[in-house]
Scaffold this motif. Structure first.
Motif, PDB file in Angstrom:
ATOM      1  N   SER A   1      55.522  29.692  75.322  1.00 54.84           N
ATOM      2  CA  SER A   1      54.594  30.350  74.401  1.00 54.84           C
ATOM      3  C   SER A   1      53.771  31.381  75.151  1.00 54.84           C
ATOM      4  O   SER A   1      53.157  31.064  76.175  1.00 54.84           O
ATOM      5  CB  SER A   1      53.658  29.322  73.760  1.00 54.84           C
ATOM      6  OG  SER A   1      54.398  28.402  72.994  1.00 54.84           O
ATOM      7  N   ALA A   2      53.764  32.598  74.646  1.00 54.66           N
ATOM      8  CA  ALA A   2      52.926  33.652  75.220  1.00 54.66           C
ATOM      9  C   ALA A   2      51.474  33.310  74.942  1.00 54.66           C
ATOM     10  O   ALA A   2      51.135  32.785  73.890  1.00 54.66           O
ATOM     11  CB  ALA A   2      53.286  34.995  74.620  1.00 54.66           C
ATOM     12  N   GLU A   3      50.623  33.628  75.911  1.00 52.89           N
ATOM     13  CA  GLU A   3      49.216  33.233  75.797  1.00 52.89           C
ATOM     14  C   GLU A   3      48.276  34.425  75.895  1.00 52.89           C
ATOM     15  O   GLU A   3      47.388  34.592  75.092  1.00 52.89           O
ATOM     16  CB  GLU A   3      48.932  32.215  76.901  1.00 52.89           C
ATOM     17  CG  GLU A   3      47.646  31.494  76.790  1.00 52.89           C
ATOM     18  CD  GLU A   3      47.599  30.325  77.754  1.00 52.89           C
ATOM     19  OE1 GLU A   3      47.068  29.286  77.351  1.00 52.89           O
ATOM     20  OE2 GLU A   3      48.071  30.443  78.908  1.00 52.89           O
ATOM     21  N   SER A   4      48.445  35.229  76.895  1.00 50.70           N
ATOM     22  CA  SER A   4      47.573  36.373  77.108  1.00 50.70           C
ATOM     23  C   SER A   4      48.462  37.581  77.357  1.00 50.70           C
ATOM     24  O   SER A   4      49.248  37.590  78.297  1.00 50.70           O
ATOM     25  CB  SER A   4      46.667  36.111  78.315  1.00 50.70           C
ATOM     26  OG  SER A   4      45.861  37.235  78.574  1.00 50.70           O
ATOM     27  N   CYS A   5      48.343  38.601  76.482  1.00 50.38           N
ATOM     28  CA  CYS A   5      49.262  39.733  76.535  1.00 50.38           C
ATOM     29  C   CYS A   5      48.514  41.047  76.699  1.00 50.38           C
ATOM     30  O   CYS A   5      47.380  41.185  76.254  1.00 50.38           O
ATOM     31  CB  CYS A   5      50.089  39.794  75.254  1.00 50.38           C
ATOM     32  SG  CYS A   5      51.087  38.327  74.955  1.00 50.38           S
ATOM     33  N   THR A   6      49.187  41.996  77.317  1.00 49.44           N
ATOM     34  CA  THR A   6      48.651  43.340  77.430  1.00 49.44           C
ATOM     35  C   THR A   6      48.799  44.046  76.088  1.00 49.44           C
ATOM     36  O   THR A   6      49.629  43.666  75.280  1.00 49.44           O
ATOM     37  CB  THR A   6      49.410  44.146  78.505  1.00 49.44           C
ATOM     38  OG1 THR A   6      50.786  44.244  78.114  1.00 49.44           O
ATOM     39  CG2 THR A   6      49.282  43.509  79.871  1.00 49.44           C
ATOM     40  N   SER A   7      47.996  45.051  75.875  1.00 49.33           N
ATOM     41  CA  SER A   7      48.177  45.859  74.675  1.00 49.33           C
ATOM     42  C   SER A   7      49.107  47.008  75.036  1.00 49.33           C
ATOM     43  O   SER A   7      49.278  47.359  76.195  1.00 49.33           O
ATOM     44  CB  SER A   7      46.834  46.372  74.163  1.00 49.33           C
ATOM     45  OG  SER A   7      46.201  47.146  75.157  1.00 49.33           O
ATOM     46  N   GLY A   8      49.710  47.587  74.052  1.00 45.75           N
ATOM     47  CA  GLY A   8      50.601  48.710  74.299  1.00 45.75           C
ATOM     48  C   GLY A   8      52.045  48.263  74.432  1.00 45.75           C
ATOM     49  O   GLY A   8      52.402  47.133  74.149  1.00 45.75           O
ATOM     50  N   SER A   9      52.847  49.188  74.916  1.00 40.49           N
ATOM     51  CA  SER A   9      54.273  48.933  75.030  1.00 40.49           C
ATOM     52  C   SER A   9      54.722  49.226  76.454  1.00 40.49           C
ATOM     53  O   SER A   9      54.400  50.271  76.997  1.00 40.49           O
ATOM     54  CB  SER A   9      55.014  49.830  74.045  1.00 40.49           C
ATOM     55  OG  SER A   9      56.377  49.584  74.077  1.00 40.49           O
ATOM     56  N   PRO A  10      55.385  48.307  77.106  1.00 40.54           N
ATOM     57  CA  PRO A  10      55.803  47.016  76.587  1.00 40.54           C
ATOM     58  C   PRO A  10      54.658  46.003  76.654  1.00 40.54           C
ATOM     59  O   PRO A  10      53.755  46.124  77.473  1.00 40.54           O
ATOM     60  CB  PRO A  10      56.927  46.592  77.525  1.00 40.54           C
ATOM     61  CG  PRO A  10      56.516  47.154  78.840  1.00 40.54           C
ATOM     62  CD  PRO A  10      55.861  48.479  78.505  1.00 40.54           C
ATOM     63  N   MET A  11      54.732  45.021  75.805  1.00 39.15           N
ATOM     64  CA  MET A  11      53.759  43.936  75.825  1.00 39.15           C
ATOM     65  C   MET A  11      54.210  42.943  76.899  1.00 39.15           C
ATOM     66  O   MET A  11      55.312  42.415  76.843  1.00 39.15           O
ATOM     67  CB  MET A  11      53.720  43.259  74.458  1.00 39.15           C
ATOM     68  CG  MET A  11      52.681  42.165  74.360  1.00 39.15           C
ATOM     69  SD  MET A  11      52.534  41.481  72.689  1.00 39.15           S
ATOM     70  CE  MET A  11      54.183  40.850  72.417  1.00 39.15           C
ATOM     71  N   GLN A  12      53.352  42.734  77.886  1.00 37.69           N
ATOM     72  CA  GLN A  12      53.645  41.785  78.958  1.00 37.69           C
ATOM     73  C   GLN A  12      52.675  40.624  78.829  1.00 37.69           C
ATOM     74  O   GLN A  12      51.487  40.839  78.586  1.00 37.69           O
ATOM     75  CB  GLN A  12      53.521  42.471  80.322  1.00 37.69           C
ATOM     76  CG  GLN A  12      54.544  43.591  80.464  1.00 37.69           C
ATOM     77  CD  GLN A  12      54.261  44.509  81.629  1.00 37.69           C
ATOM     78  OE1 GLN A  12      53.127  44.899  81.867  1.00 37.69           O
ATOM     79  NE2 GLN A  12      55.317  44.865  82.347  1.00 37.69           N
ATOM     80  N   CYS A  13      53.200  39.409  78.986  1.00 38.58           N
ATOM     81  CA  CYS A  13      52.392  38.232  78.680  1.00 38.58           C
ATOM     82  C   CYS A  13      52.487  37.155  79.753  1.00 38.58           C
ATOM     83  O   CYS A  13      53.529  36.959  80.366  1.00 38.58           O
ATOM     84  CB  CYS A  13      52.861  37.591  77.374  1.00 38.58           C
ATOM     85  SG  CYS A  13      52.794  38.675  75.943  1.00 38.58           S
ATOM     86  N   SER A  14      51.388  36.454  79.906  1.00 36.95           N
ATOM     87  CA  SER A  14      51.417  35.174  80.612  1.00 36.95           C
ATOM     88  C   SER A  14      51.616  34.120  79.530  1.00 36.95           C
ATOM     89  O   SER A  14      51.599  34.426  78.341  1.00 36.95           O
ATOM     90  CB  SER A  14      50.103  34.932  81.364  1.00 36.95           C
ATOM     91  OG  SER A  14      49.029  34.786  80.447  1.00 36.95           O
ATOM     92  N   GLY A  15      51.811  32.898  79.926  1.00 33.74           N
ATOM     93  CA  GLY A  15      51.988  31.863  78.913  1.00 33.74           C
ATOM     94  C   GLY A  15      52.114  30.492  79.530  1.00 33.74           C
ATOM     95  O   GLY A  15      51.839  30.286  80.712  1.00 33.74           O
ATOM     96  N   TYR A  16      52.550  29.558  78.724  1.00 37.84           N
ATOM     97  CA  TYR A  16      52.741  28.177  79.165  1.00 37.84           C
ATOM     98  C   TYR A  16      54.038  27.669  78.563  1.00 37.84           C
ATOM     99  O   TYR A  16      54.607  28.287  77.670  1.00 37.84           O
ATOM    100  CB  TYR A  16      51.572  27.300  78.721  1.00 37.84           C
ATOM    101  CG  TYR A  16      51.355  27.236  77.238  1.00 37.84           C
ATOM    102  CD1 TYR A  16      51.976  26.259  76.466  1.00 37.84           C
ATOM    103  CD2 TYR A  16      50.548  28.165  76.596  1.00 37.84           C
ATOM    104  CE1 TYR A  16      51.784  26.208  75.092  1.00 37.84           C
ATOM    105  CE2 TYR A  16      50.352  28.122  75.230  1.00 37.84           C
ATOM    106  CZ  TYR A  16      50.969  27.142  74.491  1.00 37.84           C
ATOM    107  OH  TYR A  16      50.785  27.095  73.129  1.00 37.84           O
ATOM    108  N   PHE A  17      54.498  26.551  79.097  1.00 37.00           N
ATOM    109  CA  PHE A  17      55.685  26.003  78.496  1.00 37.00           C
ATOM    110  C   PHE A  17      55.534  24.527  78.220  1.00 37.00           C
ATOM    111  O   PHE A  17      54.809  23.821  78.890  1.00 37.00           O
ATOM    112  CB  PHE A  17      56.929  26.404  79.293  1.00 37.00           C
ATOM    113  CG  PHE A  17      57.666  25.403  80.097  1.00 37.00           C
ATOM    114  CD1 PHE A  17      58.491  24.462  79.488  1.00 37.00           C
ATOM    115  CD2 PHE A  17      57.615  25.434  81.475  1.00 37.00           C
ATOM    116  CE1 PHE A  17      59.232  23.576  80.230  1.00 37.00           C
ATOM    117  CE2 PHE A  17      58.343  24.550  82.227  1.00 37.00           C
ATOM    118  CZ  PHE A  17      59.157  23.610  81.600  1.00 37.00           C
ATOM    119  N   GLN A  18      56.197  24.133  77.140  1.00 37.82           N
ATOM    120  CA  GLN A  18      56.175  22.740  76.708  1.00 37.82           C
ATOM    121  C   GLN A  18      57.591  22.179  76.850  1.00 37.82           C
ATOM    122  O   GLN A  18      58.565  22.899  76.627  1.00 37.82           O
ATOM    123  CB  GLN A  18      55.745  22.630  75.246  1.00 37.82           C
ATOM    124  CG  GLN A  18      54.342  23.135  75.006  1.00 37.82           C
ATOM    125  CD  GLN A  18      54.036  23.231  73.526  1.00 37.82           C
ATOM    126  OE1 GLN A  18      54.717  23.911  72.792  1.00 37.82           O
ATOM    127  NE2 GLN A  18      52.981  22.533  73.118  1.00 37.82           N
TER     128      GLN A  18
END
Length: 190
Positions: A47-64
């Motif tokens: 699951s993406a958690e914290s994403c940049t704005s704009g393109s491309p959207m790059q995200c940190s996240g977590y996994f279950q």
């Protein structure tokens, strides 16, 4: 944790970016992993958690990940952990490039990553190859409609072919291409 720690250096050695740090969510910058009782409805998810704005959207996240895999089709707990960890970690790697990729690319390359990490008789990878071969006339980028179909995961066979023919760096190149292009299939033919 041991599986995760073993995967990160292998992905780095192949040239992939590390997952983005999550800015201290969960108590540190490390990716958080949660054990969940999916009751047979799934076995894991990034699951993406914290994403940049704009393109491309790059995200940190977590996994279950499923907490015990009781009643799942994996031959043993170690195999289940290796498959799920390599698959979901690769989604985190993808999100460091572009979190908005089409399902056929995202899931297919994540199954390919399972094979990269655990190439000895990877039953998950082989099962999905069968799904791809069941419909050989279907275009790579047009999986059947509905919930995420097996065909999207099965495109791993194509990514495996490319990496076998050109080396694993081709997948690094493709992920980098997703940062600047909406259609990597067109870019591949250039």
């Amino acid at each position: 944790a041991r599986t995760w720690d073993g995967l990160l250096p292998e992905l780095a050695a192949a040239g992939f970016r590390a997952p983005l740090p999550d800015d201290g969510r969960g108590g540190s910058d490390a990716m958080d992993v949660y054990l969940v009782d999916y009751a047979g409805n799934a076995d894991g998810a990034f699951s993406a958690e914290s994403c940049t704005s704009g393109s491309p959207m790059q995200c940190s996240g977590y996994f279950q990940m499923e907490n015990d895999f009781a009643g799942y089709g994996y031959p043993d707990l170690t195999t289940a952990i290796r498959v799920l960890t390599s698959h979901e970690l690769f989604h985190a790697v993808q999100a460091a490039y572009n979190a908005g990729e089409e399902v056929w690319f995202a899931e297919g390359t994540a199954v390919w990553a399972e094979q990269l990490y655990d190439s000895e008789e990877n039953a998950d990878f082989l099962a999905y190859c069968s799904a791809y071969l069941d419909d050989p006339s279907r275009s790579l980028d047009e999986p059947p409609t509905g919930p995420v179909p097996a065909f999207a995961y099965a495109t791993a066979l194509w990514w495996y072919y490319l990496s076998d023919h050109y080396g694993d760096g081709i997948l690094v190149d493709l992920l980098e291409a997703t940062e600047t292009s909406d259609d990597i299939l067109v870019d591949m033919s250039a």
